[in-house]
Design a protein around this motif. Structure first.
Motif, mmCIF file in Angstrom:
data_model
loop_
_atom_site.group_PDB
_atom_site.id
_atom_site.type_symbol
_atom_site.label_atom_id
_atom_site.label_comp_id
_atom_site.label_asym_id
_atom_site.label_seq_id
_atom_site.Cartn_x
_atom_site.Cartn_y
_atom_site.Cartn_z
ATOM 1 N N SER A 9 0.223 26.348 7.425
ATOM 2 C CA SER A 9 -1.135 25.918 7.036
ATOM 3 C C SER A 9 -1.280 25.568 5.567
ATOM 4 C CB SER A 9 -2.183 26.987 7.387
ATOM 5 O OG SER A 9 -2.221 27.195 8.774
ATOM 6 N N SER A 10 -0.206 25.696 4.799
ATOM 7 C CA SER A 10 -0.283 25.390 3.375
ATOM 8 C C SER A 10 0.395 24.053 3.090
ATOM 9 C CB SER A 10 0.396 26.498 2.563
ATOM 10 O OG SER A 10 0.392 26.190 1.180
ATOM 11 N N SER A 11 -0.369 23.110 2.530
ATOM 12 C CA SER A 11 0.179 21.797 2.217
ATOM 13 C C SER A 11 1.041 21.885 0.963
ATOM 14 C CB SER A 11 -0.948 20.792 1.994
ATOM 15 O OG SER A 11 -0.427 19.537 1.592
ATOM 16 N N THR A 12 2.269 21.366 1.060
ATOM 17 C CA THR A 12 3.169 21.366 -0.098
ATOM 18 C C THR A 12 3.401 19.964 -0.638
ATOM 19 O OG1 THR A 12 5.166 21.189 1.281
ATOM 20 C CG2 THR A 12 4.349 23.404 0.801
ATOM 21 N N ILE A 13 3.210 18.950 0.215
ATOM 22 C CA ILE A 13 3.424 17.560 -0.213
ATOM 23 C C ILE A 13 2.298 16.689 0.339
ATOM 24 C CG2 ILE A 13 4.921 15.528 0.040
ATOM 25 C CD1 ILE A 13 7.310 17.419 0.088
ATOM 26 N N ASN A 14 1.688 15.905 -0.535
ATOM 27 C CA ASN A 14 0.686 14.906 -0.145
ATOM 28 C C ASN A 14 0.782 13.787 -1.176
ATOM 29 O OD1 ASN A 14 -1.510 13.358 0.581
ATOM 30 N ND2 ASN A 14 -2.890 15.100 0.871
ATOM 31 N N ASN A 15 1.517 12.751 -0.823
ATOM 32 C CA ASN A 15 1.856 11.749 -1.828
ATOM 33 C C ASN A 15 2.005 10.382 -1.163
ATOM 34 O OD1 ASN A 15 2.504 10.816 -4.394
ATOM 35 N ND2 ASN A 15 4.694 11.161 -4.107
ATOM 36 N N THR A 16 2.012 9.331 -1.969
ATOM 37 C CA THR A 16 2.271 7.980 -1.493
ATOM 38 C C THR A 16 3.488 7.425 -2.213
ATOM 39 O OG1 THR A 16 -0.061 7.551 -0.982
ATOM 40 C CG2 THR A 16 1.384 5.639 -1.230
ATOM 41 N N ILE A 17 4.497 7.042 -1.445
ATOM 42 C CA ILE A 17 5.728 6.497 -2.000
ATOM 43 C C ILE A 17 5.569 4.987 -2.160
ATOM 44 C CG2 ILE A 17 8.193 6.140 -1.591
ATOM 45 C CD1 ILE A 17 8.163 8.742 0.024
ATOM 46 N N PHE A 46 0.787 -1.221 0.000
ATOM 47 C CA PHE A 46 0.000 0.000 0.000
ATOM 48 C C PHE A 46 0.827 1.282 0.000
ATOM 49 C CE2 PHE A 46 -2.680 -3.303 1.942
ATOM 50 C CZ PHE A 46 -3.673 -3.331 0.980
ATOM 51 N N GLY A 47 2.116 1.195 0.130
ATOM 52 C CA GLY A 47 2.960 2.373 0.024
ATOM 53 C C GLY A 47 3.001 3.194 1.302
ATOM 54 N N ILE A 48 3.993 4.071 1.371
ATOM 55 C CA ILE A 48 4.201 4.937 2.533
ATOM 56 C C ILE A 48 3.688 6.325 2.183
ATOM 57 C CG2 ILE A 48 5.911 6.006 4.044
ATOM 58 C CD1 ILE A 48 7.677 3.536 3.558
ATOM 59 N N ARG A 49 2.707 6.803 2.931
ATOM 60 C CA ARG A 49 2.133 8.111 2.642
ATOM 61 C C ARG A 49 2.932 9.196 3.348
ATOM 62 N NH1 ARG A 49 -3.877 10.554 4.004
ATOM 63 N NH2 ARG A 49 -3.719 12.354 2.605
ATOM 64 N N VAL A 50 3.190 10.297 2.642
ATOM 65 C CA VAL A 50 3.909 11.444 3.204
ATOM 66 C C VAL A 50 3.080 12.698 2.944
ATOM 67 C CG1 VAL A 50 6.198 10.424 2.997
ATOM 68 C CG2 VAL A 50 5.272 11.665 1.060
ATOM 69 N N ASP A 110 13.225 10.140 1.406
ATOM 70 C CA ASP A 110 14.303 11.128 1.402
ATOM 71 C C ASP A 110 13.787 12.356 0.659
ATOM 72 O OD1 ASP A 110 16.599 12.618 1.387
ATOM 73 O OD2 ASP A 110 17.912 11.007 0.678
ATOM 74 N N ILE A 111 13.229 13.300 1.418
ATOM 75 C CA ILE A 111 12.603 14.487 0.830
ATOM 76 C C ILE A 111 13.377 15.724 1.289
ATOM 77 C CG2 ILE A 111 10.474 15.805 0.573
ATOM 78 C CD1 ILE A 111 8.927 13.302 1.309
ATOM 79 N N PRO A 112 13.955 16.485 0.378
ATOM 80 C CA PRO A 112 14.830 17.601 0.767
ATOM 81 C C PRO A 112 14.094 18.822 1.317
ATOM 82 C CG PRO A 112 14.655 17.466 -1.619
ATOM 83 C CD PRO A 112 13.969 16.248 -1.075
ATOM 84 N N GLN A 113 12.814 19.022 0.946
ATOM 85 C CA GLN A 113 12.070 20.203 1.393
ATOM 86 C C GLN A 113 10.748 19.759 2.021
ATOM 87 O OE1 GLN A 113 13.178 23.526 0.917
ATOM 88 N NE2 GLN A 113 15.110 22.687 0.187
ATOM 89 N N PHE A 114 10.835 19.027 3.129
ATOM 90 C CA PHE A 114 9.643 18.430 3.736
ATOM 91 C C PHE A 114 9.291 19.060 5.076
ATOM 92 C CE2 PHE A 114 7.584 14.573 5.808
ATOM 93 C CZ PHE A 114 6.418 14.654 5.062
ATOM 94 N N VAL A 115 10.297 19.526 5.797
ATOM 95 C CA VAL A 115 10.125 19.992 7.179
ATOM 96 C C VAL A 115 10.091 21.510 7.227
ATOM 97 C CG1 VAL A 115 11.185 20.037 9.471
ATOM 98 C CG2 VAL A 115 11.237 17.937 8.107
#
Length: 437
Positions: free
Chosen positions: A235-243, A225-229, A277-282
């Protein structure tokens, strides 16, 4: 047109630089930095090749005649697995046999932080109680398991139940998180939405903040089912994905989870494999708290337990510290309880030490083991020496470092750096030092 040689081009560049006095210092500085980065990349590539070659010679001894620097690992002498003594004085085996599994872990590049901010193995909690160093808006309890040593904390499923470790301070900009998981009752009927949510948040309440970085590990078994990130920055979502990932077997077999946060960068490993491994996540500098949430588990049928949660500041390149300071101390080389058996996830640090030794051919190191104060002074002294020897053996057998360049010693519990009356302090005291000779 006649082509110019590299040296001629470089000479022209230098001449041009020296004709522009106002820009000399800045341009020369950039040239120097580029050259240093190129050399460093070349050295790392060379080290990788040498490490893989050394691993092949160790794991396939019949293909190469052993020398004094590459021990014959095909030796069946039973004395190659020495005995040691645990914190209670019991005899235990030191298992340092090389395997294909260790070959994989030898490339594991996670490096834990060196300043412990939080550690909990629930050893100071009573069985049946909610752990004293956590908070929740639901329920949970500390338990004993027949399949594993020590105490474990059982998460209870429920709608929006949060489990929050009570940190003494906010999370820094660079830190690492590690923990072990044990699951029970997973099968093909386990829901596709069965997940462990690991959320780095900007508050310590039971509500999601305006800044967060969330990873969801899947436990469903009838599909991958993949890893969701997903995250939010102001308050603005920049990443919503499943690896894409298939960790069905891993989550059933006591996985070790490792997370490294370096400012905005976020990395996550399950056992030895890096999946995120996401460079602009935090949201840099704004996340203060870690929260856990269990979703999609059938209460009473599917269970999840956590232990050995460690949060440590740092997680930076230990190679530079060893090169510049001449010594480095780390809590990241972990051993089985009361034993000198190195846990596989510790090889990221040993790998970095080997890279320094391979780069600096004349360097010699002393490896010094330290323990906490549990058990007798004599047992801990022996255990610390055995652990230092186990690290030395790993450097020799796995990374092909000459034994003549390595010395070992053990200090037992005699030089504490933390309070042996607390779990955090004990974790700080269980450490290995590398000292340049």
């Amino acid at each position: 047109m006649k082509k110019l040689h590299f040296s001629q081009i470089f000479t022209i560049v230098l001449c041009t630089v020296f004709t522009l006095p106002s820009a000399n210092a800045q341009i020369l500085k950039k040239l120097k930095q580029k050259a240093e980065q190129t050399v460093e990349r070349k050295l790392e590539q060379k080290t990788e090749k040498e490490t893989e070659k050394a691993m092949d010679s160790i794991l396939n001894p019949d293909e190469k005649t052993p020398t004094k620097d590459t021990p014959n690992t095909n030796n069946k002498n039973p004395n190659t697995n020495p005995s040691t003594t645990n914190d209670d004085g019991d005899n235990v085996k030191v298992n340092t046999n090389i395997s294909d599994e260790l070959k994989v872990y030898s490339k594991f590049d996670f490096v834990p932080g060196d300043k412990i901010l939080y550690f909990d193995d629930f050893s100071q909690d009573f069985i049946g109680d909610f752990p004293s160093k956590w908070n929740t808006n639901g329920s949970g309890e500390v338990v004993k398991l027949s399949k594993a040593e020590g105490n474990w904390f059982e998460f209870k499923p429920g709608y929006n139940i949060q489990y929050i470790p009570l940190l003494n301070s906010s999370l820094p900009e660079e830190y690492t998180i590690e923990f072990d998981l044990i699951s029970e009752g997973l099968d093909n009927n386990t829901s596709s939405v069965a997940r462990l949510v690991i959320n780095l948040d900007d508050n310590n309440t039971f509500y999601t903040g305006t800044n967060y970085a969330e990873v969801q590990l899947p436990f469903g078994q009838y599909g991958a089912f993949g890893i969701r990130v997903l995250n939010a920055i102001n308050s603005s979502s920049t990443i919503n994905n499943t690896i894409t990932a298939d960790i069905r077997e891993e989550v059933k077999n006591r996985p070790h989870i490792s997370i490294a946060v370096n400012k905005k960068r976020y990395r996550l490993w399950v056992n030895e494999k890096k999946y995120v491994d996401i460079p602009q996540f935090v949201s840099e500098g704004k996340l203060t708290t870690i929260k856990f949430n269990l979703e999609g588990f059938e209460d009473g049928e599917e269970r999840l337990f956590i232990s050995n949660l460690k949060i440590a500041e740092g997680g930076v390149d230990l190679r530079r510290t060893l090169m510049t300071d001449g010594k480095v101390s780390t809590n990241g080389i972990l051993f089985d309880s009361g034993s000198a058996n190195i846990q596989k996830q510790s090889y990221g640090i040993i790998r970095q030490i080997s890279q320094v030794l391979q780069q600096e051919a004349d360097m010699k190191l002393k490896i010094v083991g330290h323990t906490d104060a549990d058990g007798s002074d004599e047992a801990n002294m022996k255990l610390s020496k055995d652990r230092a020897e186990a690290v030395k053996k790993a450097l020799i057998d796995i990374y092909n470092i000459s034994a003549e360049r390595l010395q070992t010693d053990g200090k037992g519990e005699s030089i504490p750096v933390g309070d042996n009356k607390t779990t955090d302090g004990k974790a700080q005291n269980r450490r290995v030092e590398f000292i340049k000779l």
